[in-house]
Design a protein around this motif. Sequence first.
Motif: not given
Length: 563
Positions: A385-387, A389, A381-383, A553
């Motif tokens: 999310n940045k992608s 974004e 999820f964190p990776i 997402q």
Amino acid sequence: MKEDTKGLYLAVILSIVVIYATNLLFPAAPEPAAETTAVKEKIAEEALLSKTEIKPAPAEKAAEKKQLTTEQALAQNPRIAIKNNVISGSIRLQGARFDDIVLDKYKQTLSPDSKNIELLSPAQTAHPYYAEFGWLSGSDSTPLPSGKTLWTSKSAGLSPETPLILEWNNGKGLRFIRKITLDENYMFTISDTVENNGRQNITLYPYGLISRTGDFETSSASVVHEGMTGVLNETLQEEKYNDLDKGEQKEFHTSGGWAGFSDRYWFSAFILDNQQETTVKYRNTDGSSYQVDFLGQPLNIAAGSAGTYSVKMFAGAKEIKLLDKYAGQLNIPKFDLAVDFGWYYFLTKPFFYILDFLYNFIGNMGWAILLFAALLRLVMFPIANKSYESMSKMKKLQPKIKTLQERYGDDKMKLQQETMALYRKEKINPAAGCLPLLIQIPVFFSLYKVLNIAIEIRHAPFIGWIKDLSAPDPLTLSVITHLPVPVLLDIGVWPIIMGITMYIQQKLNPAPTSKDQARMFALLPLIFTFMLGHFASGLVIYWTLSNILSIIQQKAIMKKNGI
């Protein structure tokens, strides 16, 4: 995302094309059939001894004989029954040969009337497959038990509670006693004792062999290793059937280890003593006949004394947790490598254990795969999310990029410089969107491998029409339409759903700046749909849910950024 992205997608496409083409052109070997077409009988007889080398002899080509069914072949010789909770069969008293083992837990097909898997088969059947153990001597005057020796037994059968004791006297002072034990699963222990009641000391060499005959063309081309396999001197040694020409052999010297024959889901192997050096050979003895054998160190038996040699034999299913259990309890080096985990062993095996845990928790392998996909998305999820974004910001920049294209359309170099300057100004990394895809590649191949090798997933149902997650979706276009659809285009419902989710996800991404790239990306969902349409349905189901979670997402992030 320009040339680097294009190259990345091309690499992914080419990788999947290789897997798909391999499976299409060289399908996995069919599972053993109860009764098949005629082939030449081959019987591996006792080994020979020369002055310079001791070795089990290659299988001798027997005269052409009428092919028998398994039942007919079993009725030709006296036998001792084998039975525990997972296997049944018999040992032939002539030669004390292991040539009849049936896996009672596994059916050949999904049909309720399907026969159980026949692992070992007697001579004169379509595909002889058996194991023998014995002794060699440097003296031609010393009668030794061979493949024709008729052993005697007072036992009615072999089970975990009742060992089997076989005896044979050579009439010249040597008494041979063989004790065979069987555990609750697939492991036999063969303990050979020789009593020297003569007046002279003798030297004997223990040996064992597993012999197999059949048509292995498709097996040799399978993406899962099928052929001779073993771990010798802590190193995995694999040979596909077509790797050895007729009469060719490979020799290994090892202290301990194991070796035998491997199929997709089943295998047989002898397990050697870790304290003694042993010679192991892989042989192509007669074109379609193969043999894996070992020769142990000499055993000196003084007059009036006895000597003993023990070896273990595995003959059963590649149940990964059971192999790991044997490896620990019996100190068998790398026994889990009987399963072809592939290049991504460090991912494939943990993925199996995660799926197995989820399956035991939920009770359905299909739902376990979906939960696995959800957990994997949570970890990423964190990776992601940045992608997403970064990709959302790039999508927001599309009008400005289009303006640059109109202004510098004829000057590719200037257009690239201005585009990169715009990315720097807006603090956007165009390559960030590729990171989740890079992570997905080894995950994809590892899960693909698990679904192909794990017997725990074989014949595992999901819901609806999915009865086997290790097989392609059976509800295909030809089944639905009742029309003759070409094999390449005949895909199931789940691959179509996956293609739709991939198309939706693609539309959420920023459009490529190049028209050529845009055309190529537009075709990707269609290409992947037909490629994965012939993969295991479990893999397609995983990919579909992964796409759906990515869409959710990504939509949330786009809404947050006002897109």
